[in-house]
Design an enzyme around this catalytic site. Structure first.
Site, PDB file in Angstrom:
ATOM      1  N   ASP A  89       0.878  -1.177   0.000  1.00 57.61           N
ATOM      2  CA  ASP A  89       0.000   0.000   0.000  1.00 57.61           C
ATOM      3  C   ASP A  89       0.915   1.226   0.000  1.00 57.61           C
ATOM      4  OD1 ASP A  89      -2.548   1.434   0.293  1.00 57.61           O
ATOM      5  OD2 ASP A  89      -1.794   1.971   2.271  1.00 57.61           O
ATOM      6  N   SER A  90       0.313   2.385  -0.261  1.00 59.87           N
ATOM      7  CA  SER A  90       1.088   3.625  -0.194  1.00 59.87           C
ATOM      8  C   SER A  90       1.567   3.899   1.236  1.00 59.87           C
ATOM      9  CB  SER A  90       0.219   4.795  -0.653  1.00 59.87           C
ATOM     10  OG  SER A  90      -0.911   4.896   0.189  1.00 59.87           O
TER      11      SER A  90
ATOM     12  N   GLY B 140      -2.756   8.918  -3.863  1.00 61.70           N
ATOM     13  CA  GLY B 140      -4.023   9.340  -4.455  1.00 61.70           C
ATOM     14  C   GLY B 140      -4.040  10.718  -5.090  1.00 61.70           C
TER      15      GLY B 140
ATOM     16  N   CYS C 146      -4.399  -1.572  -2.151  1.00 60.79           N
ATOM     17  CA  CYS C 146      -4.551  -0.129  -2.343  1.00 60.79           C
ATOM     18  C   CYS C 146      -5.392   0.058  -3.604  1.00 60.79           C
ATOM     19  CB  CYS C 146      -3.151   0.465  -2.520  1.00 60.79           C
ATOM     20  SG  CYS C 146      -3.114   2.208  -2.934  1.00 60.79           S
ATOM     21  N   ASN C 147      -6.548   0.660  -3.449  1.00 55.29           N
ATOM     22  CA  ASN C 147      -7.425   0.879  -4.614  1.00 55.29           C
ATOM     23  C   ASN C 147      -6.750   1.788  -5.637  1.00 55.29           C
ATOM     24  OD1 ASN C 147     -10.463  -0.084  -3.885  1.00 55.29           O
ATOM     25  ND2 ASN C 147      -9.350   0.517  -2.063  1.00 55.29           N
ATOM     26  N   THR C 148      -6.008   2.753  -5.136  1.00 54.32           N
ATOM     27  CA  THR C 148      -5.364   3.731  -6.028  1.00 54.32           C
ATOM     28  C   THR C 148      -4.304   3.050  -6.883  1.00 54.32           C
ATOM     29  OG1 THR C 148      -5.771   5.383  -4.325  1.00 54.32           O
ATOM     30  CG2 THR C 148      -4.164   5.951  -6.012  1.00 54.32           C
TER      31      THR C 148
ATOM     32  N   CYS D 141     -11.113   3.064  -0.366  1.00 55.01           N
ATOM     33  CA  CYS D 141      -9.687   3.267  -0.081  1.00 55.01           C
ATOM     34  C   CYS D 141      -9.416   2.493   1.201  1.00 55.01           C
ATOM     35  CB  CYS D 141      -9.403   4.757   0.111  1.00 55.01           C
ATOM     36  SG  CYS D 141      -7.768   5.112   0.811  1.00 55.01           S
ATOM     37  N   THR D 142      -8.354   1.700   1.191  1.00 55.86           N
ATOM     38  CA  THR D 142      -8.118   0.813   2.333  1.00 55.86           C
ATOM     39  C   THR D 142      -7.812   1.584   3.617  1.00 55.86           C
ATOM     40  OG1 THR D 142      -5.855   0.532   1.496  1.00 55.86           O
ATOM     41  CG2 THR D 142      -7.444  -1.194   0.974  1.00 55.86           C
ATOM     42  N   HIS D 143      -7.322   2.819   3.491  1.00 58.04           N
ATOM     43  CA  HIS D 143      -7.082   3.631   4.687  1.00 58.04           C
ATOM     44  C   HIS D 143      -8.384   3.924   5.449  1.00 58.04           C
ATOM     45  CE1 HIS D 143      -3.172   4.594   2.857  1.00 58.04           C
ATOM     46  NE2 HIS D 143      -2.832   5.249   3.942  1.00 58.04           N
TER      47      HIS D 143
END
Ligand code: DGL
Length: 256
Positions: free
Chosen positions: A15-16, A48, A78-80, A186-188
């Site tokens: 992920d970011s 993002g 991470c969707n982005t 968004c996973t966050h």
């Protein structure tokens, strides 16, 4: 008796920053002996608000790190990164690449004839992947797009009060329009479920974490390796490595 000839699968989860830990948390609840390697690209987060080609380059670099660690598969948690890079990286790399998808389909099915709202980064909202999904579902008119720039960064910082303030503003429109079904794209944002429910108690939340975990486990036949999963944490940020690790462990155990 355990079959000792079965190799323990090793899976890279990226992920970011801290958001993918919400997916790792669910992966670690699986009764399978899998080694998970988590990589949070905190030095470059948030993704993002970057260009598609920047995100592709950053995601590719993380995938090469995983390949150097001999992973059997990679999950872009991470969707982005999935929106910007998954298709291209599947063409380039020989390891299977899994990704996230905002839970629009289950939300539309669960709230027939109602509008749903999608909370996501600017990249996820604008990328073709989402446009195609919307077209496939014939749902263009039923989705309210809520741009949540800045929210993932506040989660990475552990700034719950800041996230709450920003959410108050973001949730104004769905509240005014009476849109109750909220998709956390968004996973966050999965770490902000309590805050969202507190600010908007009528909301019904949907996220793609469980669907992704199920899909990954089925596709890789993880049920052949029963046992307990293990994990390693890696972050690109050179700052305060101990503090970051502690915060990541807290997210895995208790949330934000
Ligand atoms: N966690 C990421 C996602 O699922 C995005 C956060 C970011 O902007 O880096 O979209």
């Amino acid at each position: 008796m355990k079959d000792s000839s079965v190799r323990i699968p090793r899976i890279g989860v990226m992920d970011s920053g801290m958001g993918g830990l919400s997916v790792l948390r669910e992966l670690l609840a699986l009764p399978y002996q899998v080694e998970f390697l988590y990589y949070g690209d905190l030095a470059n987060s948030p993704y993002g608000e970057k260009s598609t080609s920047q995100i592709l380059d950053l995601t590719r670099a993380v995938c090469h790190f995983f390949i150097s660690k001999k992973v059997d598969a990679i999950l872009l948690a991470c969707n982005t990164a999935t929106s910007a890079a998954a298709l291209k990286l599947r063409e380039e790399l020989s390891v299977p690449i899994f990704g996230m998808e905002p839970a629009i389909k289950p939300a539309l099915l669960a709230h027939e004839k109602e509008k749903i709202a999608l909370l996501a980064t600017a990249v996820t909202h604008r990328e073709e992947k989402l446009q195609e999904l919307k077209a496939d579902l014939g749902a263009k008119e039923r989705i309210l797009h809520l741009n949540c720039d800045g929210l993932a960064h506040l989660v990475d910082q552990g700034d719950l009060q800041g996230a709450r303030n920003l959410l108050q503003n973001i949730l104004r429109i769905p509240k005014e329009e009476g849109v109750k079904a909220l998709v956390l794209g968004c996973t966050h944002y999965v770490f902000l479920k309590n805050e969202i429910m507190d600010l908007y108690p009528e909301a019904i939340l949907h996220d793609g974490n469980q669907g992704t975990v199920r899909h990954l486990a089925n596709s890789l036949h993880l049920d052949r390796v029963s046992g307990r999963p293990t994990f390693e944490l890696h972050f690109s940020s050179p700052e305060k490595p101990n503090g970051i690790r502690q915060f990541a462990l807290q997210l895995l155990e208790r949330g934000l």
